[in-house]
Design a protein around this motif. Sequence first.
Motif, PDB file in Angstrom:
ATOM      1  N   GLU A  86       0.832  -1.207   0.000  1.00 31.88           N
ATOM      2  CA  GLU A  86       0.000   0.000   0.000  1.00 31.88           C
ATOM      3  C   GLU A  86       0.866   1.255   0.000  1.00 31.88           C
ATOM      4  O   GLU A  86       0.577   2.236  -0.707  1.00 31.88           O
ATOM      5  CB  GLU A  86      -0.917  -0.010   1.227  1.00 31.88           C
ATOM      6  CG  GLU A  86      -1.884   1.164   1.307  1.00 31.88           C
ATOM      7  CD  GLU A  86      -2.914   1.134   0.202  1.00 31.88           C
ATOM      8  OE1 GLU A  86      -3.521   2.188  -0.054  1.00 31.88           O
ATOM      9  OE2 GLU A  86      -3.099   0.069  -0.413  1.00 31.88           O
ATOM     10  N   GLU A  87       1.964   1.228   0.803  1.00 32.97           N
ATOM     11  CA  GLU A  87       2.866   2.383   0.802  1.00 32.97           C
ATOM     12  C   GLU A  87       3.516   2.569  -0.564  1.00 32.97           C
ATOM     13  O   GLU A  87       3.656   3.698  -1.051  1.00 32.97           O
ATOM     14  CB  GLU A  87       3.938   2.185   1.877  1.00 32.97           C
ATOM     15  CG  GLU A  87       3.399   2.314   3.303  1.00 32.97           C
ATOM     16  CD  GLU A  87       4.476   2.058   4.341  1.00 32.97           C
ATOM     17  OE1 GLU A  87       5.607   1.717   3.919  1.00 32.97           O
ATOM     18  OE2 GLU A  87       4.189   2.202   5.542  1.00 32.97           O
ATOM     19  N   LEU A  99       0.922   4.045  -2.768  1.00 30.88           N
ATOM     20  CA  LEU A  99       0.752   5.473  -2.477  1.00 30.88           C
ATOM     21  C   LEU A  99       1.944   6.279  -2.987  1.00 30.88           C
ATOM     22  O   LEU A  99       1.776   7.379  -3.530  1.00 30.88           O
ATOM     23  CB  LEU A  99       0.577   5.676  -0.971  1.00 30.88           C
ATOM     24  CG  LEU A  99      -0.726   5.124  -0.368  1.00 30.88           C
ATOM     25  CD1 LEU A  99      -0.719   5.288   1.139  1.00 30.88           C
ATOM     26  CD2 LEU A  99      -1.938   5.820  -0.963  1.00 30.88           C
TER      27      LEU A  99
END
Length: 519
Positions: free
Chosen positions: A197-198, A201
């Motif tokens: 997810e990081e 992002l």
Amino acid sequence: MCPATTGKFHSRTKPFKQGGQHSIEQCPQKVNGQYIHHKPQKATEGKQLIKLYDQSGQRELIVPNRSPIDRPVVVADSEFDRLKKQSKVVTLQEKIAMLEETERQKNQLQMESTMRKEALMKAQKIQKAVPGSKLGSTESLSADKNSYLLNRSKEMLVEQDDRVKNANRVILATKCKAIRHAQIEEKQLIAKQLREEEMRLDMMMEQRRQKLMAIEEKKREEEELKKKQYVSEVTRQIKENEIGRLLEAERIEEESKMLNRALIALQKEEEEKMKRRYEEQQKMREEFAKADAEAQHYKKLREEENKIAAMRIEEFMRKKQEREEAREKELEAIKAQKEKEIAAMRAAQEKAMDSQAMMDELNAMRWQEEKEREWREQEKAKAKKRQEALNDLRIARRQQIDDIRKAQAVALARDEEDFKKVATVQKQLHEKDQEKQRKKREEIEKHRKELLKQINEKERERITYQQEKFEDGTAQRLEIEIRDRNVEEYLKNKVKSLKDMNIPERYIGDVERQLKLKK
């Protein structure tokens, strides 16, 4: 008293009747400046509102009012009568009489219930259960319950074996180990998902940054293009002005050439006039010479006439010479004046050409300065507009933050109040639940004691029976083998239950290896 109604108040033009029943339109009663029959047009009328900004846009929230509502309630006649009856004060004697009446009715009901039970007991007969009947289903349920209790008692006896206890410890340790490994794997999976997810992002931020950089680059290219267009436009206008100046210079030069040609033609005309005048003078001299010869010829004849003629001729010649000299001086003055005018015109033309070029250059510089001034004014206006927009945005943001803080404070107070209410309710429910659990535990404990008592009695009977039946060691060994088989079967069932719970095979194999179960 005002009659109950749900309609809105519209008009109060009708006269008010003092006392008794009257309509809503005739009621003049007010509380805190509002008519008692007033009904708000909408829910937000007279309430404090705050604005809340979020991703979906702007919302308005109503701030709860903690002050009591002082507006009277309009009720119907029947409701008013009921409230009057309930508001009656009950004395001690009336309370005692009511309690005695309640106790009497309760005793009477108990007596009636006892009489009905006795009548039913007398009327009840011994009945045999019929398959499919209510009594048969009850006996079937009772048999199932007894079977369950018997199986449960057997399991409890098996649980007393040391091997089963050891197996329970091994299985519990295996379950804990499996749960621990599952938690570790879940934690690793969550960490992996968080990293992904990081990364996603970061990728989105990088894409957004590249997009913004592309937009800035496009804006910069547009600015460069505008500057180039501006420079090309200025250059084009300068070239056009230069071409205009060249054309004007050519025109002035052509005019000067035409003027020179006119002056040359004028000079030629003057020369021709001088030549004709000189020829006339020569001709006149010849005539004068001829006349002089004739005069010499007739000199002797008429000396007096010759003298007079000579005097007349001299006078005539003197005057003519004076006239010619005056004419020549006048022509010379006219020629000099024309030359001065031509020189002045040439100087004026050259000066006009220089001043025109200077004026064009000044006009170009002035136009360029005007354009630069306009550009600076536009940039200044844009900067001022951006600053005003930033100020408005800052003010709106500050207002939004204040509204959010107010909303959060209101929500916090409301949540705190709700939490207190929920905590009170939960506490009451917890106390009730604790009481129920306590009663249930007491019932379970009572039932367990009775069950253990029955099991012990059965076990004593069984032991007595077994002691009577198996008096030799063979019977005891057989019993031990049967118990071992039962224990092993019980352990296999436990291992099977682990498989049903989807425990990994490596843990199940470890349990089977530790328990030394036969496959």
